[in-house]
Scaffold this motif. Structure first.
Motif: not given
Length: 65
Positions: A1, A3, A14, A17, A21, A52, A56, A59-60
């Protein structure tokens, strides 16, 4: 990825993300589409799909299942 890819006006993958988060762990998604829509809706300033960012959090989310 990648980021570090620039997405919009100084924002990189990033950054999106990191911003998302903070609220991700409080969500209970029922489908991949719901997660994808949440990513778009909750991104600051830029309301388009960022693959992306979605990957992310997908997947989490799958790891938490």
């Amino acid at each position: 990825m990648t980021e570090d890819r620039h997405v919009w006006e100084g924002w990189h993958v990033s950054d999106f993300i990191e911003d998302l988060s903070f609220t991700f762990s409080n969500k209970n998604f029922k489908s991949k589409e719901q997660l994808k829509q949440w990513c778009k809706d909750e991104q600051p300033y830029y309301k388009k799909h960022i693959p992306e960012v979605y990957k992310y959090f997908l997947n989490k989310w799958q790891q938490e299942q």
